[in-house]
Design a protein around this motif. Sequence first.
Motif, PDB file in Angstrom:
ATOM      1  N   UNK A 226     -50.119 -13.357 -80.532  1.00  0.00           N
ATOM      2  CA  UNK A 226     -51.393 -13.904 -80.078  1.00  0.00           C
ATOM      3  C   UNK A 226     -51.468 -15.358 -80.537  1.00  0.00           C
ATOM      4  N   UNK A 227     -51.910 -16.232 -79.661  1.00  0.00           N
ATOM      5  CA  UNK A 227     -52.074 -17.640 -80.008  1.00  0.00           C
ATOM      6  C   UNK A 227     -53.447 -18.127 -79.571  1.00  0.00           C
ATOM      7  N   UNK A 228     -54.132 -18.786 -80.472  1.00  0.00           N
ATOM      8  CA  UNK A 228     -55.466 -19.305 -80.215  1.00  0.00           C
ATOM      9  C   UNK A 228     -55.457 -20.787 -80.555  1.00  0.00           C
ATOM     10  N   UNK A 229     -55.582 -21.613 -79.540  1.00  0.00           N
ATOM     11  CA  UNK A 229     -55.499 -23.054 -79.743  1.00  0.00           C
ATOM     12  C   UNK A 229     -55.885 -23.761 -78.452  1.00  0.00           C
ATOM     13  N   UNK A 230     -56.480 -24.938 -78.594  1.00  0.00           N
ATOM     14  CA  UNK A 230     -56.778 -25.738 -77.406  1.00  0.00           C
ATOM     15  C   UNK A 230     -55.503 -26.208 -76.716  1.00  0.00           C
ATOM     16  N   UNK A 231     -54.379 -26.211 -77.442  1.00  0.00           N
ATOM     17  CA  UNK A 231     -53.117 -26.654 -76.857  1.00  0.00           C
ATOM     18  C   UNK A 231     -52.349 -25.524 -76.177  1.00  0.00           C
ATOM     19  N   UNK A 232     -52.780 -24.291 -76.373  1.00  0.00           N
ATOM     20  CA  UNK A 232     -52.069 -23.132 -75.826  1.00  0.00           C
ATOM     21  C   UNK A 232     -52.729 -22.679 -74.528  1.00  0.00           C
ATOM     22  N   UNK A 233     -51.917 -22.408 -73.520  1.00  0.00           N
ATOM     23  CA  UNK A 233     -52.436 -21.925 -72.243  1.00  0.00           C
ATOM     24  C   UNK A 233     -52.823 -20.457 -72.397  1.00  0.00           C
ATOM     25  N   UNK A 234     -54.113 -20.111 -72.202  1.00  0.00           N
ATOM     26  CA  UNK A 234     -54.567 -18.743 -72.453  1.00  0.00           C
ATOM     27  C   UNK A 234     -54.099 -17.775 -71.369  1.00  0.00           C
ATOM     28  N   UNK A 235     -54.193 -16.477 -71.677  1.00  0.00           N
ATOM     29  CA  UNK A 235     -53.844 -15.446 -70.719  1.00  0.00           C
ATOM     30  C   UNK A 235     -52.960 -14.380 -71.328  1.00  0.00           C
ATOM     31  N   UNK A 236     -52.755 -13.309 -70.565  1.00  0.00           N
ATOM     32  CA  UNK A 236     -51.884 -12.208 -70.978  1.00  0.00           C
ATOM     33  C   UNK A 236     -50.615 -12.297 -70.138  1.00  0.00           C
ATOM     34  N   UNK A 237     -49.470 -12.455 -70.784  1.00  0.00           N
ATOM     35  CA  UNK A 237     -48.230 -12.751 -70.093  1.00  0.00           C
ATOM     36  C   UNK A 237     -47.196 -11.638 -70.278  1.00  0.00           C
ATOM     37  N   UNK A 238     -46.402 -11.396 -69.239  1.00  0.00           N
ATOM     38  CA  UNK A 238     -45.325 -10.411 -69.314  1.00  0.00           C
ATOM     39  C   UNK A 238     -44.055 -11.010 -69.897  1.00  0.00           C
ATOM     40  N   UNK A 239     -44.014 -12.324 -69.981  1.00  0.00           N
ATOM     41  CA  UNK A 239     -42.833 -13.001 -70.521  1.00  0.00           C
ATOM     42  C   UNK A 239     -42.563 -12.553 -71.954  1.00  0.00           C
ATOM     43  N   UNK A 240     -41.303 -12.205 -72.234  1.00  0.00           N
ATOM     44  CA  UNK A 240     -40.905 -11.773 -73.575  1.00  0.00           C
ATOM     45  C   UNK A 240     -40.333 -12.984 -74.321  1.00  0.00           C
ATOM     46  N   UNK A 241     -40.882 -13.252 -75.496  1.00  0.00           N
ATOM     47  CA  UNK A 241     -40.494 -14.406 -76.296  1.00  0.00           C
ATOM     48  C   UNK A 241     -39.501 -13.965 -77.360  1.00  0.00           C
ATOM     49  N   UNK A 242     -38.381 -14.653 -77.512  1.00  0.00           N
ATOM     50  CA  UNK A 242     -37.482 -14.324 -78.626  1.00  0.00           C
ATOM     51  C   UNK A 242     -38.136 -14.681 -79.950  1.00  0.00           C
TER      52      UNK A 242
END
Length: 272
Positions: A226-242
């Motif tokens: 989870x990321x909370x920041x004005x610089x982070x694009x919000x939303x729920x993503x299916x992309x898997x992050x290493x």
Amino acid sequence: MNKVIMVVIDGLQYNVAATQMGFINHLVERNEAAFYKVKSELPSMSRPLYEVLLTGTPASVNGITSNDSIRLSTQKSLFHLTKENGLRNAATAFYWVSELYNRTPFDKVEDRQQVNEDKAIQYGTFYFDDFYPDSHLLLDAEVLRRKHDPHFLYIHTMGVDNAGHIYGSDSKQYRKTAINMDRYLAELIPIWMKEGYHIVVTADHGMNTDGEHGGTGSDERDVPLFMISERVKPGCYEQVIPQLAITPLICKLLQIAPSEAMLDYDFSDMIR
């Protein structure tokens, strides 16, 4: 503001984070947070993954290959990098974090409370019991934040992992501990948001139904981000992050250069 609070919830499965943590998922629904799945490194054990999350290097490079690798890290961690860049850092975490970056072995009397700007971790409060309450640990962190105003604050809780080991991941106790963790964060995250912090909430590894982790199964390796920041694009993503991408992500939010050993990852789809 280039200040980051990183919360690592030890042993938190992705699916449990997605279904039981109502407040932080509320922020995702309201387009105030981003939610990704992370695939943890192997082995899916605690000490090796603390090293992964704080140095951005795999076990084959850093040599922290098991929970029995009791020694100082040889890699540049986020603590080293912030210090080198003239930024303050602090941590409230399990004592293995102190052993990785400040001193080995851990001395319960001398090392529980640490204030030393010459160390990699400059301000620290460390616990050594798996059942140390998450509510207390988060308040320990808030005390350090208010007292020392760190640019990088690392918070590592153990309650979810402890419940998983005792009762297994498919238990009401494990789910309840995750719910409680979300409740504690619901008291602090609005404060941190108001003060302009970049907030990153993730886990080192998950948990299986036997109450164990260390293997290759998705219940042991899939964890939330989870990321909370004005610089982070919000939303729920299916992309898997290493998982190796998280440390350079923190560097990017702090606006400092990553170490040469870190993964060169394209964050253009995640960060404004």
